[in-house]
Design a protein around this motif. Sequence first.
Motif, PDB file in Angstrom:
ATOM      1  N   ASN A   6       3.350   8.971  -4.379  1.00 25.52           N
ATOM      2  CA  ASN A   6       2.506   8.842  -3.154  1.00 25.52           C
ATOM      3  C   ASN A   6       3.407   8.381  -1.829  1.00 25.52           C
ATOM      4  O   ASN A   6       4.466   8.332  -1.876  1.00 25.52           O
ATOM      5  CB  ASN A   6       1.503   7.959  -3.230  1.00 25.52           C
ATOM      6  CG  ASN A   6       1.586   6.508  -3.613  1.00 25.52           C
ATOM      7  OD1 ASN A   6       2.779   5.925  -3.274  1.00 25.52           O
ATOM      8  ND2 ASN A   6       0.615   5.967  -3.869  1.00 25.52           N
ATOM      9  N   ARG A   8       3.581   5.698  -0.245  1.00 30.32           N
ATOM     10  CA  ARG A   8       4.010   4.379  -0.265  1.00 30.32           C
ATOM     11  C   ARG A   8       5.364   4.581  -0.891  1.00 30.32           C
ATOM     12  O   ARG A   8       6.352   3.865  -0.294  1.00 30.32           O
ATOM     13  CB  ARG A   8       3.198   3.516  -1.223  1.00 30.32           C
ATOM     14  CG  ARG A   8       3.657   1.960  -1.138  1.00 30.32           C
ATOM     15  CD  ARG A   8       2.609   1.091  -2.113  1.00 30.32           C
ATOM     16  NE  ARG A   8       1.509   1.285  -1.595  1.00 30.32           N
ATOM     17  CZ  ARG A   8       0.811   0.550  -0.592  1.00 30.32           C
ATOM     18  NH1 ARG A   8       1.492  -0.473  -0.046  1.00 30.32           N
ATOM     19  NH2 ARG A   8      -0.442   0.633  -0.450  1.00 30.32           N
ATOM     20  N   SER A  18       5.284   0.019   3.428  1.00 27.79           N
ATOM     21  CA  SER A  18       3.929   0.597   3.293  1.00 27.79           C
ATOM     22  C   SER A  18       3.219   0.631   4.353  1.00 27.79           C
ATOM     23  O   SER A  18       3.375  -0.363   5.449  1.00 27.79           O
ATOM     24  CB  SER A  18       3.266  -0.112   1.944  1.00 27.79           C
ATOM     25  OG  SER A  18       2.996  -1.154   2.209  1.00 27.79           O
ATOM     26  N   SER A  32      -2.968   8.153   5.144  1.00 30.48           N
ATOM     27  CA  SER A  32      -2.386   7.272   4.072  1.00 30.48           C
ATOM     28  C   SER A  32      -1.618   7.812   3.024  1.00 30.48           C
ATOM     29  O   SER A  32      -0.631   7.132   2.436  1.00 30.48           O
ATOM     30  CB  SER A  32      -3.563   6.182   3.636  1.00 30.48           C
ATOM     31  OG  SER A  32      -3.555   5.492   4.651  1.00 30.48           O
ATOM     32  N   THR A  33      -1.854   9.050   2.314  1.00 29.93           N
ATOM     33  CA  THR A  33      -1.115   9.082   1.054  1.00 29.93           C
ATOM     34  C   THR A  33      -1.010  10.912   1.096  1.00 29.93           C
ATOM     35  O   THR A  33      -1.777  11.791   1.583  1.00 29.93           O
ATOM     36  CB  THR A  33      -1.712   9.055   0.024  1.00 29.93           C
ATOM     37  OG1 THR A  33      -0.951   9.156  -1.318  1.00 29.93           O
ATOM     38  CG2 THR A  33      -3.102   9.707  -0.342  1.00 29.93           C
ATOM     39  N   GLU A 249      -4.715   3.161  -0.046  1.00 27.95           N
ATOM     40  CA  GLU A 249      -4.448   4.662  -0.032  1.00 27.95           C
ATOM     41  C   GLU A 249      -5.327   5.559  -0.234  1.00 27.95           C
ATOM     42  O   GLU A 249      -6.288   5.103  -0.808  1.00 27.95           O
ATOM     43  CB  GLU A 249      -3.301   4.769  -1.166  1.00 27.95           C
ATOM     44  CG  GLU A 249      -2.276   3.785  -1.202  1.00 27.95           C
ATOM     45  CD  GLU A 249      -1.190   4.189   0.036  1.00 27.95           C
ATOM     46  OE1 GLU A 249      -1.210   5.273   0.083  1.00 27.95           O
ATOM     47  OE2 GLU A 249      -0.178   3.565   0.320  1.00 27.95           O
TER      48      GLU A 249
END
Length: 268
Positions: A6, A8, A18, A32-33, A249
Amino acid sequence: MSSNYNRREVLKSLTLGSGALSLGAGMFSSFSTMSMFENSPSENKANINHSVCRWCFNDIPLDEFSSACAKMGIKAIDLLKPSEWETLKKHGLECSMGTEEFAIIEHGFNDPSNHKQLQKNYKGFIDKASKAGVKNIICFSGNRRGMDDNTGIENCAKGLKPLVDYAAERNVTMVMELLNSKVNHPDYQCDHTAWGAALSDKMGKPENFKLLYDIYHMQIMEGDVIATIRKYKDYINHFHTAGVPGRHEINESQELFYPAIMRAIVET
């Protein structure tokens, strides 16, 4: 890229750490992902301009951060001050949302006692943004402190309208962020999309006053995200994203299905 690899992990591989990213369609927004988007329809590709919120990565030097963002295909960085804008240009990035020290969430345009100082500060800020080619700058309603919705709209309109007119002459858009008052920002007044739209209408719905629709915040406050985006699309020019609950996430662990939300944004 595997479905478990992902955002992160991508950022860690680039020594970024992150945080939350940003997306937008003809504008920008926050995201976010990556894993949930691997199977998105091909027609959606390149229809979202990704930016990233700087405050999520404040521990990384901006020059290093900008370089890594450019390599990832991110187009811009959100919430940078004028002193930071020049660094982005070296890496071919834009500042998608400018901010300044005086732009304080709790103390905004709904309090008439703030108007004189805010108008002075924002005029200088607008001039800097115009000169640098930064098209969006953030602003806030402020906290209610017992104020009813209509009074808040009246006060914000009085304080903002001269600045919105000034910004229009300089090709700058003032963008008010929608935030939840239930979890993260107790008492904040611009906490529903309809309130922000009513404020815009009060000022004559100017083209250079828009809303920052934060999907995380508005899921908490009002839900019905896709229908709201479709209804108020003409009032919005920027999106922020994060997972609900917990601002984590945007993956299978939370309640929003972002591929459908992104398709709705593209359709607008």
